[in-house]
Each structure stands twice: as C-alpha cells, then as structure tokens.
Design a protein around this motif. Structure first.
Motif, short mmCIF file in Angstrom:
data_model
loop_
_atom_site.label_atom_id
_atom_site.label_comp_id
_atom_site.label_asym_id
_atom_site.label_seq_id
_atom_site.Cartn_x
_atom_site.Cartn_y
_atom_site.Cartn_z
N ASP A 112 -8.43 31.45 -21.12
CA ASP A 112 -7.61 31.48 -22.34
C ASP A 112 -6.67 32.67 -22.19
O ASP A 112 -7.08 33.74 -21.74
N GLY A 148 -4.88 34.29 -24.67
CA GLY A 148 -4.96 35.28 -25.75
C GLY A 148 -6.34 35.90 -25.79
O GLY A 148 -7.26 35.33 -26.34
N LYS A 198 -4.25 23.82 -26.30
CA LYS A 198 -5.34 23.59 -27.25
C LYS A 198 -4.80 22.89 -28.49
O LYS A 198 -3.69 23.22 -28.91
N GLU A 224 -13.01 32.97 -22.50
CA GLU A 224 -12.57 32.52 -23.83
C GLU A 224 -13.23 33.41 -24.86
O GLU A 224 -14.44 33.58 -24.85
N ASP A 225 -12.41 34.01 -25.75
CA ASP A 225 -12.97 34.95 -26.73
C ASP A 225 -13.46 34.27 -28.00
O ASP A 225 -14.13 34.89 -28.81
CA CA Z 1 -8.08 33.59 -27.64
#
Ligand code: CA
Length: 230
Positions: A51, A53, A101, A7-8
């Motif tokens: 995630d 993205g 989310k 997860e970024d």
């Molecule tokens: Ca993301």
C-alpha cells in the motif's frame, strides 16, 4: 512462494493475508513503512504487495530503498482511487504493477500469479518439464497428464524447484521460501518433502527430476519449457 503484505489498515491487511494463504502462499505482514523496509531487506521474499499510503515511511520511499539495496522481487502496489500520480510514482520507484482499491480478489490473485511467473521468465501459466507439468493457476502438478495429490508444502517445494531449474537450492533457501516467519521451521522436514515428491513424480525411479547434492542442497534436473495455455 513467500509474499510480504504491507498495509496499515488492519482489516485489509488481514484480508490480504488470509486470501493469499488460502491460495497457497506463505505470507508475512508489515503495518508501517519502516517495518516493511526492514523485512524486505532481511528476507528473500518472492513478491511484495505494498500500500502506498503508510505511516513512518511512504510506500514509494520503501520501494526506492529496496531497489537501491538490490532487492529485485516483484512489487504490486495498492493505491486509492483517483490518485493517478501515486501509481506513476510507485511504478517509477521500481514497482511492477498496481491495483486500485477496492479491488476484486480474483484480479489481485491473477496479478500476483502473473508477476511471479514473469519473475521466473515464464510467459504462460503452465510450465512443462519432461513429462511433468505445473499449472500455476490451479496449483496442479501432473505427471504424464495425471494430476498428483500433493500436500500444500510438497506443492510449494516442487513449484520452487521447477521455477528455478538447474539451480542448486539449499535446504535453508527452500525453508525461507515455503514458510512465513511465524512457522516453527525444521529443515529436516524438507528431506521428508523431497522424499515424498520423488515417489509421487517418479515412482519407477527412472526420471530422477530432483538431484541431491550432498551438503549443498537440491537441483531440478529436467529442462523446463512453456506449456500450452489450455
Ligand atoms: Ca494506507
């Protein structure tokens, strides 16, 4: 059980790590696609939360490449609301389930537990093995219906062995599945955990649920079957 969180978004990444650690999992994190790809190829995780993205390499590409490389751990993807195409791409790339989310912690934990037990061929949350039962929801190990007080690491060792019955599990393998990468490992501690587990699960020494194979590791000797869901 050891989980990789990819997860970024730093706040969400930390939240996921804390939540999963509070519920007994060893957790490693990656904040971009390349790091995730590397970690997933190098470490035998039990599950990954990804995630889609991500910077550097998309979550879908990461999943594709893990699967191409023969990595078969369960994957739970996280997608933004309204991005149904992303879910389809993620599942088609080899993910097993998805969460949109924002999500509720309880739902994420339930999906993680369901994926982990399915990966070990269990359709119910309670596993029975001789007089021993393991409730994956409450992380309780009972002997003749008497819940046993185990430390977090004793539980992790017992859970891993029971979910891999009849398999010879080396100390290295156990170490890899009960600690995250930041932990200062000492495989001699595994012997201590095994010794304590034997006392707690088999205090009169007649059951012998854990066999030691000298120089090779340990083996859970009792057959497992699915317990009642109650
Ligand atoms: Ca993301």
């Amino acid at each position: 059980m050891r989980i990789l969180v990819v997860e970024d978004e730093p706040t969400l990444c930390r939240q996921l790590q804390t939540l999963l650690e509070q519920h007994g999992y060893a957790v490693d994190t990656a904040s971009d696609g390349r790091e995730a790809l590397f970690q997933g190829q190098e470490t035998p995780f039990d599950l990954a939360v990804v995630d889609l993205g991500l910077p550097q390499l998309s979550g879908v590409d990461v999943i594709h490449r893990w699967r191409e490389a023969g990595r078969d751990f369960p994957i739970l993807i996280l997608t933004a609301r309204g991005r149904w195409q992303e879910k389809v791409e993620g599942l088609e790339a080899g993910a097993d389930d998805y969460m949109v989310k924002p999500f509720h912690d309880e739902e994420l934990l339930a999906r993680v537990r369901a994926l982990l037990r399915r990966a070990h061929g269990q359709s119910r949350p309670v596993i029975r093995s001789g007089p021993i039962s393991l409730d994956l929801r409450t992380r309780t190990l009972s002997v003749n219906n008497q819940p046993q007080e185990l430390t977090a690491y004793e539980y992790r060792v017992a859970e891993y062995l029971i979910l891999n019955p009849d398999k010879v599990v080396s100390k290295t393998e156990l170490t890899e599945h009960i600690y995250d990468q930041d932990f200062d490992r000492d495989s001699n501690v595994i012997e201590v955990f095994i010794g304590r587990l034997r006392k707690k699960l088999d205090n009169d020494g007649t059951l012998k649920p854990i066999e030691t194979l000298r120089g090779r590791g340990y083996r859970w000797t009792l057959a497992t079957r699915e317990g009642e869901a109650s």
